[in-house]
Write an enzyme that holds these catalytic residues in place. Structure first.
Site, PDB file in Angstrom:
ATOM      1  N   ASP A   1      44.944  40.206  32.216  1.00 45.38           N
ATOM      2  CA  ASP A   1      43.826  39.644  32.635  1.00 45.38           C
ATOM      3  C   ASP A   1      44.079  39.262  34.022  1.00 45.38           C
ATOM      4  OD1 ASP A   1      40.859  37.848  32.809  1.00 45.38           O
ATOM      5  OD2 ASP A   1      41.108  37.385  31.108  1.00 45.38           O
TER       6      ASP A   1
ATOM      7  N   GLU B   1      41.532  43.451  33.125  1.00 43.85           N
ATOM      8  CA  GLU B   1      40.789  42.840  32.467  1.00 43.85           C
ATOM      9  C   GLU B   1      40.056  42.143  33.586  1.00 43.85           C
ATOM     10  OE1 GLU B   1      39.717  41.124  29.330  1.00 43.85           O
ATOM     11  OE2 GLU B   1      38.837  39.370  29.972  1.00 43.85           O
TER      12      GLU B   1
ATOM     13  N   LYS C   1      47.146  36.424  29.852  1.00 37.98           N
ATOM     14  CA  LYS C   1      46.809  35.491  32.012  1.00 37.98           C
ATOM     15  C   LYS C   1      48.095  36.860  33.126  1.00 37.98           C
ATOM     16  CE  LYS C   1      43.133  33.841  29.771  1.00 37.98           C
ATOM     17  NZ  LYS C   1      41.745  35.295  30.666  1.00 37.98           N
TER      18      LYS C   1
ATOM     19  N   GLU D   1      32.759  39.292  31.532  1.00 36.16           N
ATOM     20  CA  GLU D   1      32.342  38.219  31.047  1.00 36.16           C
ATOM     21  C   GLU D   1      31.454  37.518  32.196  1.00 36.16           C
ATOM     22  OE1 GLU D   1      36.726  37.266  31.215  1.00 36.16           O
ATOM     23  OE2 GLU D   1      35.808  35.025  31.523  1.00 36.16           O
TER      24      GLU D   1
ATOM     25  N   HIS E   1      33.485  39.024  25.227  1.00 39.14           N
ATOM     26  CA  HIS E   1      33.966  37.937  25.395  1.00 39.14           C
ATOM     27  C   HIS E   1      33.094  36.783  25.152  1.00 39.14           C
ATOM     28  CE1 HIS E   1      34.096  34.366  28.287  1.00 39.14           C
ATOM     29  NE2 HIS E   1      36.048  34.376  28.182  1.00 39.14           N
TER      30      HIS E   1
ATOM     31  N   ASP F   1      28.962  39.245  26.312  1.00 34.35           N
ATOM     32  CA  ASP F   1      28.948  37.692  25.925  1.00 34.35           C
ATOM     33  C   ASP F   1      27.768  36.955  26.082  1.00 34.35           C
ATOM     34  OD1 ASP F   1      29.382  34.815  24.931  1.00 34.35           O
ATOM     35  OD2 ASP F   1      31.330  35.040  26.471  1.00 34.35           O
TER      36      ASP F   1
END
Lengths: 412, 412
Positions: free
Chosen positions: B246, B272, B217, B299, B349, B322
């Site tokens: 991400d 991401e 992250k 997502e 996701h 997702d």
């Protein structure tokens, strides 16, 4: 000192419409409803904001309002509005509720209702109508209302200040609109549930009442019916009245392209919501194919980011933003700036039946230099408002009461 | 005869995570929660479907499920699934609830939860895992699951049938994945709340457990911290492990372009969610600037229309759809088809922690010919599932129990 918010209340207000009013190609059985935010204070005034829903699910929005607005209790309204963008962003980016959007659907509608209540309370507390409050702000105060997150490459606070300042030229002249009033157009002549004779009769009455623009719902199962009704409407009102059609997202992209061509003899001022409101590329294809017919949309465009994509891609001509869909008055103003800078007219969709938007279009014209087109007029719910918009000779009279004209009568 | 739905129940299931797990740049305090649909029947089986939320507001989704799913009571599951696209569309276009989306936010999450429960019940009633049920459908049955409204210019039912038929070449060979298992990647090494040492230690453990791809992250207030962590991670795992970052929508478009450049020495497999998920144009600008670094997102992309815009505009490389965000299994499959036809890999996701997606990626590869990349693995909630996904040596073992692996343990 000051006016402090003492309590946040919500109201699930639902209204009955008669005889197919409000019906369109996708919303066949609407019950116009408002998810209302009431900001009570330590003074004898309260702020009212709301968003439109069509009945079922209105309670989801009021529940979301209660979750999002918690933090407002105790705040003083001038302090809140002095850095409103920050507060608005904090609610939009609530670390748990954001997942349910982000910035769209139920949680964004809730934010719109809350935001509109804040602006209403602000104007109530100053004892002035919202349009006047907005006009009296200095450029920096105005910019601080707008959450410009995710528009950094397009519109900064500095851009806003510079643009509004630049528009001060001609501003005094544009204030003339306050006396002449803002022209309306009549959406209520041609709901999809009305038969042909009713549409023609309603059109005649609307023209008699001074309207110079009328809108017809299309998107029937049978496009022949749509073309026939539009043709009869054009014949009934003659060549000098503007006629628009509204497909309410009923068509696929290829259907839209084929169907718009069939109205070529009707001389349409615009075609509204031909297909899905998320399909920017699809609308761009329709724009390319339909020229010179112009495309209008916005009532289902949830936020400034999507509007910016539409504007960027030149996939729309008329920006029908609605402060009861985007995050209220402030996101409405942000998108109005984007539109004006791109040379596109802002013609709001009026989920509020024009009550709040009558203030906003005055500000847009006078302060931002937006072109005056006309403001949608839907009279269905006027009996439920404390100060219903006054439309005379097809023109909205400038509201003079304090606030944003959002307060509902106590009895609903 | 048959299995009839006797009752729709919902469950507001919330789970506690420990020590900053699940935290990212925008979702700083998540409580992973599922809005669950339970379809009870006249047999000893029930269908389970759910969507992820982050805690507050989960009850809005369960309330929406109850409004939308009413009409399913009394239906026989095979009849329902024989024309599922029609039923799905009717729920998506509910004449009153549609206004709250359309096809996004709370009401669309509710539709996803319902849809997933229908697919689970279908596989339960046939006594087979979902991946096998899907593989056993003929091409026309498969196409009839998919609501292709608003994709008429891109993907018709006939296109689906022709495409799936064409992919039958090589299908037997691709079934080998059922024995080898589908590779996973580990998202849990580098939540934003973890300190550097924890990230490096977690990475080592993940590699020891067989993972060849890890995600970190980013989107801290301090981009230096992000770059430092990514650099340490790369140093710790060496050049042969894939590293992704991400940003969870934390950056503006110009920030994304500038920041991605700063990771140039880390050799990223993807970046991401660099910015707002509605900003197709913005992502296209990022794609252009970041090449050869590739962009992943999905997502927060709500439906097939928006995905189609991303694909059309070449504004994304990895499609992270997702089935707990779009309208469940069926819209997941629709978007997988769009992606495959455009040559883009589908890397879900996993709001479901991989439970349902482990079935869907097997189908995608075997029947649609989708490339095998890897499937996100998040083990946090495995204790709550009746049949938790088995990931061994970095690989998802093919599930063999009937259904979609969505059932929760009774105790939650």
């Amino acid at each position: 000192m000051g006016t402090h918010i003492s309590k946040v209340r919500t109201q699930d207000a639902r209204f009955y419409l008669e005889g197919g009013a409000g019906s369109d190609a996708l919303h066949t059985d609407p019950q116009y409803s408002y998810a209302v935010t009431l900001l009570e204070t330590d003074k004898a005034i309260a702020g009212t904001g709301f968003v439109l829903t069509l009945g079922q699910g209105n309670q989801l929005v009021t529940a979301a309002i209660e979750l999002l607005a918690e933090g407002l209790v105790g705040m003083e309204i001038e302090e809140l509005m002095a850095s409103f963008a920050t507060h608005s962003r904090a609610m939009a980016d609530h670390p748990q509720l954001r997942w349910l959007g982000p910035h769209k659907g139920v949680v964004h509608l809730a934010l719109a209702s809350i935001t509109n209540a804040c602006f209403d309370l602000w104007a109530m507390s100053r004892g002035v109508p919202l349009w006047r409050l907005l006009l009296d702000l200095d450029d920096v105060q105005f910019a601080s209302l707008l959450d410009l997150t995710y528009l950094e490459h397009v519109l900064t606070s500095e851009d806003v200040v510079a643009f509004v300042d630049q528009q001060r030229q001609g501003r005094e002249e544009r204030r003339g609109i306050l006396n002449t009033g803002y022209p309306g157009y009549d959406t209520s002549i041609g709901w999809l549930g009305y038969d042909d004779a009713t549409v023609v009769a309603n059109a005649g009455k609307a023209v008699d009442r001074g309207f110079r623009a009328l809108k017809l719902k299309v998107g029937s199962d049978d496009v022949e019916r749509d073309v026939r009704r539009a043709t009869r409407l054009r014949e009934a009102v003659g060549p000098d009245v503007r006629v628009m059609i509204d497909a309410n997202q009923r068509w696929s992209v290829p259907e839209a392209i084929a169907n718009i061509e069939r109205f070529r003899d009707v001389d349409l001022f615009w075609v509204e919501e031909p297909t899905h409101p998320d399909d920017v590329n699809g609308h761009r294809a329709i724009v390319d194919a339909a020229t010179p017919v112009r495309i209008a949309l916005g009532e289902h465009v949830p936020n400034r980011v999507v509007f910016n994509n539409y504007i960027n891609q030149r996939a729309v001509h008329f920006i029908q933003i609605d402060c009861t869909r985007v995050a209220g008055v402030s996101e409405f103003l942000t998108v109005s700036l984007l539109a004006k800078r791109a040379g596109l007219p802002v013609v709001p969709h009026v989920g509020d039946m024009g009550q709040v938007h009558q203030h906003l279009v005055l500000f847009n014209h006078i302060a931002l230099g937006c072109e005056v087109v006309f403001l949608e007029h839907i009279p269905h719910l006027s009996q439920y408002f404390a100060d219903p918009a006054e439309v005379q000779d097809g023109v909205y009279r400038t509201p003079q009461e304090p606030g944003s004209s959002a307060a509902l009568r106590a009895t609903t």
